[in-house]
Design a protein around this motif. Sequence first.
Motif, mmCIF file in Angstrom:
data_model
loop_
_atom_site.group_PDB
_atom_site.id
_atom_site.type_symbol
_atom_site.label_atom_id
_atom_site.label_comp_id
_atom_site.label_asym_id
_atom_site.label_seq_id
_atom_site.Cartn_x
_atom_site.Cartn_y
_atom_site.Cartn_z
ATOM 1 N N SER A 89 58.278 51.105 4.821
ATOM 2 C CA SER A 89 57.735 49.800 5.199
ATOM 3 C C SER A 89 56.460 50.011 6.006
ATOM 4 O O SER A 89 56.146 51.131 6.420
ATOM 5 N N LEU A 90 55.761 48.923 6.252
ATOM 6 C CA LEU A 90 54.663 48.966 7.203
ATOM 7 C C LEU A 90 55.243 49.090 8.612
ATOM 8 O O LEU A 90 56.375 48.702 8.879
ATOM 9 N N ASP A 91 54.440 49.642 9.503
ATOM 10 C CA ASP A 91 54.879 49.810 10.884
ATOM 11 C C ASP A 91 55.179 48.439 11.502
ATOM 12 O O ASP A 91 54.398 47.498 11.349
ATOM 13 N N PRO A 92 56.314 48.286 12.196
ATOM 14 C CA PRO A 92 56.702 46.960 12.684
ATOM 15 C C PRO A 92 56.129 46.579 14.040
ATOM 16 O O PRO A 92 56.460 45.508 14.553
ATOM 17 N N HIS A 93 55.299 47.420 14.634
ATOM 18 C CA HIS A 93 54.825 47.116 15.980
ATOM 19 C C HIS A 93 53.679 46.105 15.941
ATOM 20 O O HIS A 93 52.807 46.169 15.081
ATOM 21 N N GLY A 94 53.721 45.178 16.880
ATOM 22 C CA GLY A 94 52.701 44.138 16.951
ATOM 23 C C GLY A 94 53.279 42.898 17.605
ATOM 24 O O GLY A 94 54.474 42.829 17.919
ATOM 25 N N ARG A 95 52.440 41.879 17.784
ATOM 26 C CA ARG A 95 52.827 40.719 18.576
ATOM 27 C C ARG A 95 53.084 39.467 17.737
ATOM 28 O O ARG A 95 53.409 38.421 18.272
ATOM 29 N N THR A 96 52.924 39.548 16.446
ATOM 30 C CA THR A 96 53.112 38.357 15.620
ATOM 31 C C THR A 96 54.594 38.157 15.294
ATOM 32 O O THR A 96 55.417 39.071 15.427
ATOM 33 N N GLY A 97 54.914 36.954 14.811
ATOM 34 C CA GLY A 97 56.275 36.684 14.388
ATOM 35 C C GLY A 97 56.709 37.570 13.244
ATOM 36 O O GLY A 97 57.868 37.980 13.152
ATOM 37 N N GLY A 98 55.765 37.887 12.352
ATOM 38 C CA GLY A 98 56.082 38.772 11.231
ATOM 39 C C GLY A 98 56.463 40.165 11.680
ATOM 40 O O GLY A 98 57.393 40.781 11.131
ATOM 41 N N ARG A 99 55.754 40.678 12.712
ATOM 42 C CA ARG A 99 56.109 42.007 13.225
ATOM 43 C C ARG A 99 57.470 41.962 13.925
ATOM 44 O O ARG A 99 58.260 42.906 13.837
ATOM 45 N N ALA A 100 57.749 40.877 14.650
ATOM 46 C CA ALA A 100 59.054 40.748 15.313
ATOM 47 C C ALA A 100 60.185 40.726 14.286
ATOM 48 O O ALA A 100 61.247 41.331 14.491
ATOM 49 N N TYR A 101 59.955 40.054 13.172
ATOM 50 C CA TYR A 101 60.959 39.984 12.108
ATOM 51 C C TYR A 101 61.224 41.377 11.544
ATOM 52 O O TYR A 101 62.381 41.802 11.410
ATOM 53 N N LEU A 102 60.167 42.096 11.229
ATOM 54 C CA LEU A 102 60.326 43.435 10.655
ATOM 55 C C LEU A 102 60.946 44.393 11.666
ATOM 56 O O LEU A 102 61.770 45.245 11.313
ATOM 57 N N ARG A 103 60.586 44.238 12.929
ATOM 58 C CA ARG A 103 61.148 45.102 13.969
ATOM 59 C C ARG A 103 62.653 44.882 14.102
ATOM 60 O O ARG A 103 63.419 45.838 14.241
ATOM 61 N N MET A 104 63.094 43.627 14.053
ATOM 62 C CA MET A 104 64.534 43.363 14.116
ATOM 63 C C MET A 104 65.241 43.956 12.904
ATOM 64 O O MET A 104 66.358 44.494 13.026
ATOM 65 N N LEU A 105 64.608 43.872 11.738
ATOM 66 C CA LEU A 105 65.209 44.468 10.541
ATOM 67 C C LEU A 105 65.403 45.958 10.724
ATOM 68 O O LEU A 105 66.474 46.508 10.397
ATOM 69 N N HIS A 113 66.700 33.800 7.616
ATOM 70 C CA HIS A 113 65.983 33.268 8.773
ATOM 71 C C HIS A 113 65.708 34.348 9.816
ATOM 72 O O HIS A 113 66.338 35.405 9.833
ATOM 73 N N ASN A 114 64.778 34.022 10.707
ATOM 74 C CA ASN A 114 64.631 34.812 11.929
ATOM 75 C C ASN A 114 65.984 34.870 12.644
ATOM 76 O O ASN A 114 66.788 33.937 12.551
ATOM 77 N N ALA A 115 66.198 35.934 13.390
ATOM 78 C CA ALA A 115 67.424 36.057 14.181
ATOM 79 C C ALA A 115 67.056 36.286 15.640
ATOM 80 O O ALA A 115 65.934 36.692 15.962
ATOM 81 N N PHE A 116 68.030 36.045 16.526
ATOM 82 C CA PHE A 116 67.755 36.053 17.954
ATOM 83 C C PHE A 116 68.857 36.787 18.706
ATOM 84 O O PHE A 116 70.035 36.680 18.350
ATOM 85 N N TRP A 134 57.916 29.722 10.213
ATOM 86 C CA TRP A 134 59.044 29.043 10.862
ATOM 87 C C TRP A 134 58.737 28.734 12.319
ATOM 88 O O TRP A 134 59.139 27.731 12.829
ATOM 89 N N SER A 135 58.055 29.610 13.000
ATOM 90 C CA SER A 135 57.658 29.556 14.412
ATOM 91 C C SER A 135 58.756 30.076 15.321
ATOM 92 O O SER A 135 59.668 29.346 15.744
ATOM 93 N N ARG A 136 58.638 31.353 15.623
ATOM 94 C CA ARG A 136 59.588 31.980 16.540
ATOM 95 C C ARG A 136 59.451 31.397 17.946
ATOM 96 O O ARG A 136 60.443 31.219 18.654
ATOM 97 N N ALA A 150 62.007 28.506 22.350
ATOM 98 C CA ALA A 150 61.954 27.425 23.333
ATOM 99 C C ALA A 150 63.195 26.541 23.233
ATOM 100 O O ALA A 150 63.810 26.173 24.242
ATOM 101 N N LEU A 151 63.581 26.206 22.013
ATOM 102 C CA LEU A 151 64.783 25.395 21.813
ATOM 103 C C LEU A 151 66.034 26.135 22.282
ATOM 104 O O LEU A 151 66.925 25.538 22.913
ATOM 105 N N LEU A 152 66.116 27.417 21.999
ATOM 106 C CA LEU A 152 67.304 28.182 22.364
ATOM 107 C C LEU A 152 67.505 28.265 23.878
ATOM 108 O O LEU A 152 68.646 28.260 24.350
#
Length: 329
Positions: free
Chosen positions: A7-23, A147-150, A247-249, A254-256
């Motif tokens: 995969s591409l490296d998951p490090h970064g500040r975007t929602g897409g990087r957070a998603y890949l990092r959790m994966l 979906h995104n997970a938390f 989706w907007s993490r 904020a809702l959570l």
Amino acid sequence: MTRVIHSLDPHGRTGGRAYLRMLHDVTADEIDWQTVPDRKRTYRVRRWRKVRHLARITPAVHALRHSPGAFVWDDLSLLLFTPEMRARTIFVFHHYESLQHDSPPVEALLWRRLFQVLPQCAAVVCVAPYWARFLRARGIDRVHVIHNAFDLAEIDHTRSLDRQACRAEFGLPPDVIAVYAGKAVHWKGTATVAAALGSDPGIRVITTGSNTIGFPGAHFDLPRDRYLRLLRACDVGVFHSSMREGWSRCAAEALLVGMPALIRRRAGLGDLARLTRQPAPELDRLPEQVRRRASAPEVDTKIAYDALARLDPGYFATAWNRLLRQVPE
């Protein structure tokens, strides 16, 4: 025996990087992740950024042509894959927005070609039902919504914090309604929200992130723990993105943590609003709406929490492991 997945490296500040990092994190026991550096967000000059990225990553992709294992990929460099490589690929489709094109007119052609080759992939994953419908309308059938997970332990710890202490940490007086407007980056609508609320002395608009728009108000670029404390300190979230988001993490977190919100029903952000039953902002009467949401009953925030709490790392790991087992190596 662990499987090899590239995969591409998951490090970064975007929602897409957070998603890949959790994966990467939730599958670490079963998967040997081999990563390729992703430098497209490191270029200071935005113009032609994606084209420069494709040129720079080409040798790394070519080197993988005869490598064993599968692929989880999530950017335009899928165009550099051979059909045989794509047959071993799960593509993560975060979202598509022409406002974000940095390489026109070439970039539109690259995206058009991407939609043409996506059916060659073993599967495509997106984070919201809107984007699944978007892809199926373009003839891409093997689409899955994950979906995104938390991390609920992290979220529940934040919810337990003393709210007044968090407000004091960020200098928020008790008589001010703190409105969180998300990241101060292009097309997120933060400037629009600030303009609609700016004349009200009892409301303070707060933003986070890298502030690429030069937002002059209360802006915080914070490490993760303080960012969550800031969310705990705020009274209402207003998310009025002008682009079609995945989706907007930010909005989901904020809702959570217990923040009632007003969410524009557009693309994946609309899916989030419907799932959590959040009303839409109306700019001509936004101060009135904000005051009403600031006094929303606890049952409103509980509905949002309960809707999102099922999207924990266990859900995410189960959904992804089931899909990964179906991909040939």
